[in-house]
Design an enzyme around this catalytic site. Structure first.
Site, PDB file in Angstrom:
ATOM      1  N   ARG A  64       0.839  -1.204   0.000  1.00  0.00           N
ATOM      2  CA  ARG A  64       0.000   0.000   0.000  1.00  0.00           C
ATOM      3  C   ARG A  64       0.874   1.255   0.000  1.00  0.00           C
ATOM      4  NH1 ARG A  64      -4.913   0.119   4.228  1.00  0.00           N
ATOM      5  NH2 ARG A  64      -5.654   1.778   2.867  1.00  0.00           N
ATOM      6  N   HIS A 109      -7.207   8.450  11.549  1.00  0.00           N
ATOM      7  CA  HIS A 109      -7.052   7.004  11.403  1.00  0.00           C
ATOM      8  C   HIS A 109      -5.596   6.578  11.304  1.00  0.00           C
ATOM      9  CE1 HIS A 109     -11.452   6.959   9.772  1.00  0.00           C
ATOM     10  NE2 HIS A 109     -11.385   7.134  11.071  1.00  0.00           N
ATOM     11  N   CYS A 138      12.534  -3.315  21.586  1.00  0.00           N
ATOM     12  CA  CYS A 138      12.226  -4.246  22.685  1.00  0.00           C
ATOM     13  C   CYS A 138      12.055  -5.682  22.169  1.00  0.00           C
ATOM     14  CB  CYS A 138      10.994  -3.788  23.467  1.00  0.00           C
ATOM     15  SG  CYS A 138       9.435  -4.101  22.605  1.00  0.00           S
ATOM     16  N   ASN A 201     -18.052  17.006  -3.263  1.00  0.00           N
ATOM     17  CA  ASN A 201     -18.092  15.566  -3.544  1.00  0.00           C
ATOM     18  C   ASN A 201     -18.825  15.358  -4.878  1.00  0.00           C
ATOM     19  OD1 ASN A 201     -18.569  12.681  -3.389  1.00  0.00           O
ATOM     20  ND2 ASN A 201     -18.361  12.839  -1.164  1.00  0.00           N
TER      21      ASN A 201
HETATM   22  P1  NAD Z   1     -15.128   6.447   1.265  1.00  0.00           P
HETATM   23  O1  NAD Z   1     -14.299   5.579   0.359  1.00  0.00           O
HETATM   24  O2  NAD Z   1     -16.192   5.836   2.087  1.00  0.00           O
HETATM   25  O3  NAD Z   1     -15.820   7.554   0.376  1.00  0.00           O
HETATM   26  C1  NAD Z   1     -15.111   8.254  -0.599  1.00  0.00           C
HETATM   27  C2  NAD Z   1     -15.940   9.469  -0.972  1.00  0.00           C
HETATM   28  O4  NAD Z   1     -15.151  10.247  -1.866  1.00  0.00           O
HETATM   29  C3  NAD Z   1     -17.246   9.138  -1.698  1.00  0.00           C
HETATM   30  O5  NAD Z   1     -18.292   9.883  -1.106  1.00  0.00           O
HETATM   31  C4  NAD Z   1     -16.992   9.582  -3.132  1.00  0.00           C
HETATM   32  O6  NAD Z   1     -18.159  10.057  -3.766  1.00  0.00           O
HETATM   33  C5  NAD Z   1     -15.990  10.703  -2.915  1.00  0.00           C
HETATM   34  N1  NAD Z   1     -15.109  10.980  -4.055  1.00  0.00           N
HETATM   35  C6  NAD Z   1     -14.668  10.135  -5.005  1.00  0.00           C
HETATM   36  N2  NAD Z   1     -13.868  10.778  -5.858  1.00  0.00           N
HETATM   37  C7  NAD Z   1     -13.786  12.053  -5.430  1.00  0.00           C
HETATM   38  C8  NAD Z   1     -13.091  13.204  -5.900  1.00  0.00           C
HETATM   39  N3  NAD Z   1     -12.338  13.174  -6.988  1.00  0.00           N
HETATM   40  N4  NAD Z   1     -13.217  14.372  -5.210  1.00  0.00           N
HETATM   41  C9  NAD Z   1     -14.006  14.431  -4.095  1.00  0.00           C
HETATM   42  N5  NAD Z   1     -14.686  13.369  -3.618  1.00  0.00           N
HETATM   43  C10 NAD Z   1     -14.576  12.208  -4.284  1.00  0.00           C
HETATM   44  O7  NAD Z   1     -14.090   7.268   2.109  1.00  0.00           O
HETATM   45  P2  NAD Z   1     -14.145   7.826   3.594  1.00  0.00           P
HETATM   46  O8  NAD Z   1     -15.441   8.533   3.823  1.00  0.00           O
HETATM   47  O9  NAD Z   1     -12.880   8.583   3.758  1.00  0.00           O
HETATM   48  O10 NAD Z   1     -14.127   6.543   4.525  1.00  0.00           O
HETATM   49  C11 NAD Z   1     -13.280   5.479   4.208  1.00  0.00           C
HETATM   50  C12 NAD Z   1     -12.316   5.034   5.282  1.00  0.00           C
HETATM   51  O11 NAD Z   1     -11.225   4.338   4.639  1.00  0.00           O
HETATM   52  C13 NAD Z   1     -11.660   6.148   6.014  1.00  0.00           C
HETATM   53  O12 NAD Z   1     -11.686   5.725   7.309  1.00  0.00           O
HETATM   54  C14 NAD Z   1     -10.217   6.210   5.525  1.00  0.00           C
HETATM   55  O13 NAD Z   1      -9.348   6.257   6.631  1.00  0.00           O
HETATM   56  C15 NAD Z   1      -9.939   4.918   4.869  1.00  0.00           C
HETATM   57  N6  NAD Z   1      -9.223   5.040   3.566  1.00  0.00           N
HETATM   58  C16 NAD Z   1      -8.205   5.943   3.412  1.00  0.00           C
HETATM   59  C17 NAD Z   1      -7.576   6.085   2.170  1.00  0.00           C
HETATM   60  C18 NAD Z   1      -6.431   7.051   2.006  1.00  0.00           C
HETATM   61  O14 NAD Z   1      -5.666   7.258   2.935  1.00  0.00           O
HETATM   62  N7  NAD Z   1      -6.308   7.700   0.851  1.00  0.00           N
HETATM   63  C19 NAD Z   1      -7.998   5.336   1.090  1.00  0.00           C
HETATM   64  C20 NAD Z   1      -9.049   4.405   1.292  1.00  0.00           C
HETATM   65  C21 NAD Z   1      -9.643   4.277   2.546  1.00  0.00           C
END
Ligand code: NAD
Length: 229
Positions: A64, A109, A138, A201
């Site tokens: 990742r 997170h 450790c 979004n």
């Molecule tokens: P989610 O995957 O549930 O939702 C992603 C959201 O982003 C959706 O509502 C979607 O419509 C929107 N989206 C997609 N493309 C976009 C763009 N170009 N511009 C703006 N919005 C856009 O994500 P979440 O709500 O962050 O929850 C997911 C969990 O997974 C979180 O807890 C996060 O920590 C983790 N996660 C993190 C990463 C990362 O670090 N990049 C990646 C995947 C998951």
């Protein structure tokens, strides 16, 4: 698009989720291309999996990290990083805001770029492509310092984020589906505290807290929205 004059606000918070990094090429969690469609949570993203096979879980997280290193922050990350005094509360673990130059980032997170020892509690930052070491001084295994499925959020981090959001007057949510708790409660906290709330979004959450909803991608909307700043 009607732009936002940041001079009219004294405390600005960006609340970001996986969609913030989507245009950089980091897969989101849900929907098309979401990573948990291809990998099993039970095998790679929970404490039990780590206890069963730490090397396998660490190997997955190394992968990742490498895939994130292949991605670059986009114009939206840079707009946020270029605004003095703003705060970022992110659900992302990819470190993309910091790579764009943001300094005040609360990572709800955790971070893919940090490891922690569950025995002695020490934490270690590691920005290498491959982990420098997966053992603590450790002797114990180090685990990625991120919130896995079933983990509790760090109360100190959560309290800090809540305090920052409760005292902001402009709250901009970017790229979050708003379904992962407790972070999903932040728009309501901002609204109850009197902040003007904006959502960016391509598929808005439908939450009623937002005063303005901008349907579009972070990398396109943010530079336009703050073009006067
Ligand atoms: P989610 O995957 O549930 O939702 C992603 C959201 O982003 C959706 O509502 C979607 O419509 C929107 N989206 C997609 N493309 C976009 C763009 N170009 N511009 C703006 N919005 C856009 O994500 P979440 O709500 O962050 O929850 C997911 C969990 O997974 C979180 O807890 C996060 O920590 C983790 N996660 C993190 C990463 C990362 O670090 N990049 C990646 C995947 C998951």
């Amino acid at each position: 698009m009607q732009t936002i004059d940041t001079e009219n606000f004294s405390a600005i918070v960006f609340f970001t989720g996986a969609g913030m990094s989507a245009e950089s090429g980091v897969p989101t969690y849900r929907g098309k291309g979401g990573i948990w469609g291809s990998y099993s949570i039970d095998e790679y993203a929970c404490q039990k999996a780590f206890e069963r096979d730490p090397e396998k879980v660490l190997g997955f997280h190394e992968k990742r990290r490498r895939s994130v290193l292949d991605c670059e922050p986009h114009g939206g990350h840079r707009v946020i990083a270029g605004m003095p005094g703003v705060r970022v509360v992110t659900q992302n673990i990819d470190g993309m805001h910091q790579r764009a130059g943001s300094r005040d980032v609360i990572e709800l997170h955790g971070s893919l770029w940090r490891l922690r020892c569950q025995k002695c509690g020490s934490r270690k930052e590691d920005y290498n492509e491959s982990y420098e070491s997966t053992r603590c001084d450790c002797g114990n295994w180090l685990r990625p310092d991120i919130i896995w499925f079933g983990d509790m959020l760090d109360a100190v981090v959560m309290n800090r984020a809540s305090a920052v959001i409760a005292s902001c007057d402009l709250f901009i949510s970017v790229g979050t589906s708003g379904v992962v708790w407790p972070a999903a409660g932040f728009p309501d906290l901002a609204k109850q505290s009197g902040a003007y709330c904006i959502e960016i979004n391509p598929e808005p959450s439908g939450a009623s807290e937002y005063d303005r909803v901008i349907v579009g991608n972070a990398g396109e909307v943010l530079p336009e929205l703050f073009s006067e700043s």
